[in-house]
Design a protein around this motif. Sequence first.
Motif, mmCIF file in Angstrom:
data_model
loop_
_atom_site.group_PDB
_atom_site.id
_atom_site.type_symbol
_atom_site.label_atom_id
_atom_site.label_comp_id
_atom_site.label_asym_id
_atom_site.label_seq_id
_atom_site.Cartn_x
_atom_site.Cartn_y
_atom_site.Cartn_z
ATOM 1 N N ALA A 35 0.835 -1.196 0.000
ATOM 2 C CA ALA A 35 0.000 0.000 0.000
ATOM 3 C C ALA A 35 0.870 1.248 0.000
ATOM 4 C CB ALA A 35 -0.908 0.000 1.225
ATOM 5 N N HIS A 36 0.450 2.242 -0.753
ATOM 6 C CA HIS A 36 1.142 3.531 -0.782
ATOM 7 C C HIS A 36 0.276 4.559 -0.074
ATOM 8 C CE1 HIS A 36 4.410 2.291 -3.499
ATOM 9 N NE2 HIS A 36 3.499 1.423 -3.905
ATOM 10 N N THR A 37 0.919 5.462 0.620
ATOM 11 C CA THR A 37 0.208 6.319 1.562
ATOM 12 C C THR A 37 0.143 7.779 1.129
ATOM 13 O OG1 THR A 37 2.274 6.642 2.808
ATOM 14 C CG2 THR A 37 0.816 4.874 3.532
ATOM 15 N N LYS A 38 -0.891 8.440 1.631
ATOM 16 C CA LYS A 38 -0.903 9.897 1.648
ATOM 17 C C LYS A 38 -1.129 10.302 3.103
ATOM 18 C CE LYS A 38 -5.752 10.430 0.153
ATOM 19 N NZ LYS A 38 -6.610 11.015 -0.927
ATOM 20 N N ASN A 39 -0.590 11.449 3.468
ATOM 21 C CA ASN A 39 -0.540 11.846 4.868
ATOM 22 C C ASN A 39 -1.044 13.264 5.035
ATOM 23 O OD1 ASN A 39 1.346 9.550 6.155
ATOM 24 N ND2 ASN A 39 2.081 10.057 4.118
ATOM 25 N N LEU A 40 -1.905 13.476 6.004
ATOM 26 C CA LEU A 40 -2.488 14.777 6.273
ATOM 27 C C LEU A 40 -2.036 15.258 7.649
ATOM 28 C CD1 LEU A 40 -6.141 13.973 5.131
ATOM 29 C CD2 LEU A 40 -4.259 14.847 3.745
ATOM 30 N N PHE A 41 -1.371 16.422 7.673
ATOM 31 C CA PHE A 41 -0.943 17.041 8.920
ATOM 32 C C PHE A 41 -1.995 18.072 9.287
ATOM 33 C CE2 PHE A 41 1.757 20.313 11.120
ATOM 34 C CZ PHE A 41 1.991 19.563 12.265
ATOM 35 N N THR B 172 8.982 18.623 5.674
ATOM 36 C CA THR B 172 8.572 19.764 4.873
ATOM 37 C C THR B 172 7.422 19.355 3.963
ATOM 38 O OG1 THR B 172 10.223 19.212 3.193
ATOM 39 C CG2 THR B 172 10.869 20.804 4.896
ATOM 40 N N PRO B 173 6.609 20.309 3.496
ATOM 41 C CA PRO B 173 5.522 19.966 2.575
ATOM 42 C C PRO B 173 6.045 19.199 1.361
ATOM 43 C CG PRO B 173 5.286 22.225 3.340
ATOM 44 C CD PRO B 173 6.626 21.754 3.840
ATOM 45 N N GLY B 174 5.329 18.154 1.005
ATOM 46 C CA GLY B 174 5.772 17.293 -0.084
ATOM 47 C C GLY B 174 6.477 16.054 0.402
ATOM 48 N N ALA B 175 6.861 16.038 1.678
ATOM 49 C CA ALA B 175 7.586 14.889 2.227
ATOM 50 C C ALA B 175 6.936 14.371 3.504
ATOM 51 C CB ALA B 175 9.040 15.266 2.497
ATOM 52 N N VAL B 176 5.662 14.710 3.711
ATOM 53 C CA VAL B 176 4.991 14.292 4.944
ATOM 54 C C VAL B 176 4.890 12.772 4.980
ATOM 55 C CG1 VAL B 176 2.943 14.576 6.373
ATOM 56 C CG2 VAL B 176 3.691 16.434 4.890
ATOM 57 N N SER B 177 5.246 12.196 6.122
ATOM 58 C CA SER B 177 5.345 10.747 6.232
ATOM 59 C C SER B 177 5.195 10.316 7.676
ATOM 60 C CB SER B 177 6.701 10.275 5.692
ATOM 61 O OG SER B 177 6.987 8.957 6.094
ATOM 62 N N VAL B 178 4.679 9.119 7.863
ATOM 63 C CA VAL B 178 4.543 8.567 9.198
ATOM 64 C C VAL B 178 5.901 8.382 9.879
ATOM 65 C CG1 VAL B 178 4.565 6.146 8.458
ATOM 66 C CG2 VAL B 178 3.272 6.805 10.509
ATOM 67 N N PHE B 179 6.969 8.264 9.088
ATOM 68 C CA PHE B 179 8.305 8.133 9.677
ATOM 69 C C PHE B 179 8.724 9.411 10.409
ATOM 70 C CE2 PHE B 179 8.917 4.830 6.274
ATOM 71 C CZ PHE B 179 9.095 3.754 7.138
ATOM 72 N N GLY B 180 8.060 10.524 10.137
ATOM 73 C CA GLY B 180 8.418 11.785 10.772
ATOM 74 C C GLY B 180 8.227 11.802 12.277
ATOM 75 N N VAL B 181 7.443 10.870 12.817
ATOM 76 C CA VAL B 181 7.223 10.884 14.266
ATOM 77 C C VAL B 181 8.499 10.576 15.039
ATOM 78 C CG1 VAL B 181 4.785 10.289 14.031
ATOM 79 C CG2 VAL B 181 6.457 8.472 14.366
ATOM 80 N N ILE B 182 9.527 10.101 14.355
ATOM 81 C CA ILE B 182 10.804 9.896 15.028
ATOM 82 C C ILE B 182 11.344 11.211 15.588
ATOM 83 C CG2 ILE B 182 12.241 10.221 12.970
ATOM 84 C CD1 ILE B 182 14.056 7.991 14.001
ATOM 85 N N ASN B 183 10.913 12.330 15.020
ATOM 86 C CA ASN B 183 11.353 13.649 15.484
ATOM 87 C C ASN B 183 10.444 14.239 16.566
ATOM 88 O OD1 ASN B 183 13.660 14.233 13.656
ATOM 89 N ND2 ASN B 183 12.096 14.042 12.058
ATOM 90 N N ASP B 184 9.300 13.631 16.798
ATOM 91 C CA ASP B 184 8.328 14.181 17.747
ATOM 92 C C ASP B 184 8.555 13.597 19.143
ATOM 93 O OD1 ASP B 184 6.132 15.520 18.829
ATOM 94 O OD2 ASP B 184 4.724 13.946 18.207
ATOM 95 N N ASP B 185 9.685 13.940 19.751
ATOM 96 C CA ASP B 185 9.988 13.370 21.062
ATOM 97 C C ASP B 185 9.168 13.990 22.179
ATOM 98 O OD1 ASP B 185 11.229 15.840 21.068
ATOM 99 O OD2 ASP B 185 13.264 15.054 21.242
ATOM 100 N N GLN B 186 8.473 15.087 21.904
ATOM 101 C CA GLN B 186 7.585 15.695 22.899
ATOM 102 C C GLN B 186 6.132 15.227 22.730
ATOM 103 O OE1 GLN B 186 8.800 17.683 25.430
ATOM 104 N NE2 GLN B 186 10.749 17.001 24.536
ATOM 105 N N HIS B 187 5.905 14.368 21.758
ATOM 106 C CA HIS B 187 4.585 13.773 21.529
ATOM 107 C C HIS B 187 3.499 14.838 21.343
ATOM 108 C CE1 HIS B 187 6.655 10.552 24.149
ATOM 109 N NE2 HIS B 187 6.877 10.291 22.863
ATOM 110 N N GLN B 188 3.800 15.750 20.447
ATOM 111 C CA GLN B 188 2.869 16.831 20.130
ATOM 112 C C GLN B 188 1.839 16.431 19.083
ATOM 113 O OE1 GLN B 188 2.776 19.693 21.638
ATOM 114 N NE2 GLN B 188 4.739 19.865 22.675
ATOM 115 N N VAL B 189 2.086 15.314 18.401
ATOM 116 C CA VAL B 189 1.245 14.911 17.272
ATOM 117 C C VAL B 189 0.616 13.545 17.547
ATOM 118 C CG1 VAL B 189 1.198 14.431 14.788
ATOM 119 C CG2 VAL B 189 2.718 16.214 15.691
ATOM 120 N N ARG B 190 -0.679 13.469 17.356
ATOM 121 C CA ARG B 190 -1.391 12.192 17.490
ATOM 122 C C ARG B 190 -1.434 11.516 16.131
ATOM 123 N NH1 ARG B 190 -5.059 9.784 21.239
ATOM 124 N NH2 ARG B 190 -4.678 7.568 20.871
ATOM 125 N N VAL B 191 -1.076 10.231 16.083
ATOM 126 C CA VAL B 191 -1.040 9.494 14.826
ATOM 127 C C VAL B 191 -2.339 8.724 14.647
ATOM 128 C CG1 VAL B 191 0.138 7.699 13.498
ATOM 129 C CG2 VAL B 191 1.466 9.297 14.910
#
Length: 223
Positions: free
Chosen positions: A97-103, A152-171
């Motif tokens: 499956a290929h993904t699209k991601n909405l922030f 950055t826009p165009g590269a949004v990905s679920v792998f980005g949560v590796i940078n969210d060490d403050q857990h500001q984003v709900r997946v």
Amino acid sequence: MAQALANCNRVFSTSERYSEKSAKHPDLGFSLEAASPSHYLKRRSPAKPLENVVMPKTFDELLQFLDELNIEISTIRHAPVFTVGEAQDLRGQIPGAHTKNLFLKDKKDNFFLVTVDEEAEVDLKTIHSKIGAASRVSFGKPEKLLEYLGLTPGAVSVFGVINDDQHQVRVVLDEGLMQHDTINAHPLSNDATSSIIRDDLLTFLKATGHDPLILKIDGSVPN
């Protein structure tokens, strides 16, 4: 040109590394410059510095994190893509499956990363009632995307949560997406696509401190 773009592809295993620098392909005559955090930061005016931004993780650091979890991914390098349509044209045949991601964000500045299949239909007028938002949602600003997920826009990905060490984003993951054995996403920049096993993706998310909501988001699938 399609053939030249196809010639840019290369498969990398988890143990391999590649440079995030842009490359100029001789058959294309232009730079294949990725939407990477470092490129975005360099392009910003010094008069408008970004606050609270720590340099995001690199692809190599993502691989190292996955290695420590005994997770293996395969990665195909390609020209940068910014839309689902461009990704379909350039990546070739990659199983899974290929993904699209909405922030997204609500009026109380709660942030969400919603990951669905690339063909899924998402109703932004009603999704707040499914994901537990405090109000109707809108797209988060690029500055917050970079601050929280290192993307950055165009590269949004679920792998980005590796940078969210403050857990500001709900997946939030679409339940239809999670029926696939293999899921594909950008590995922190839009010049590559990485394939990961579904259960390994869940392991990765939980290791970053993000226990995802798995919900029916795709409106094109009957209840």
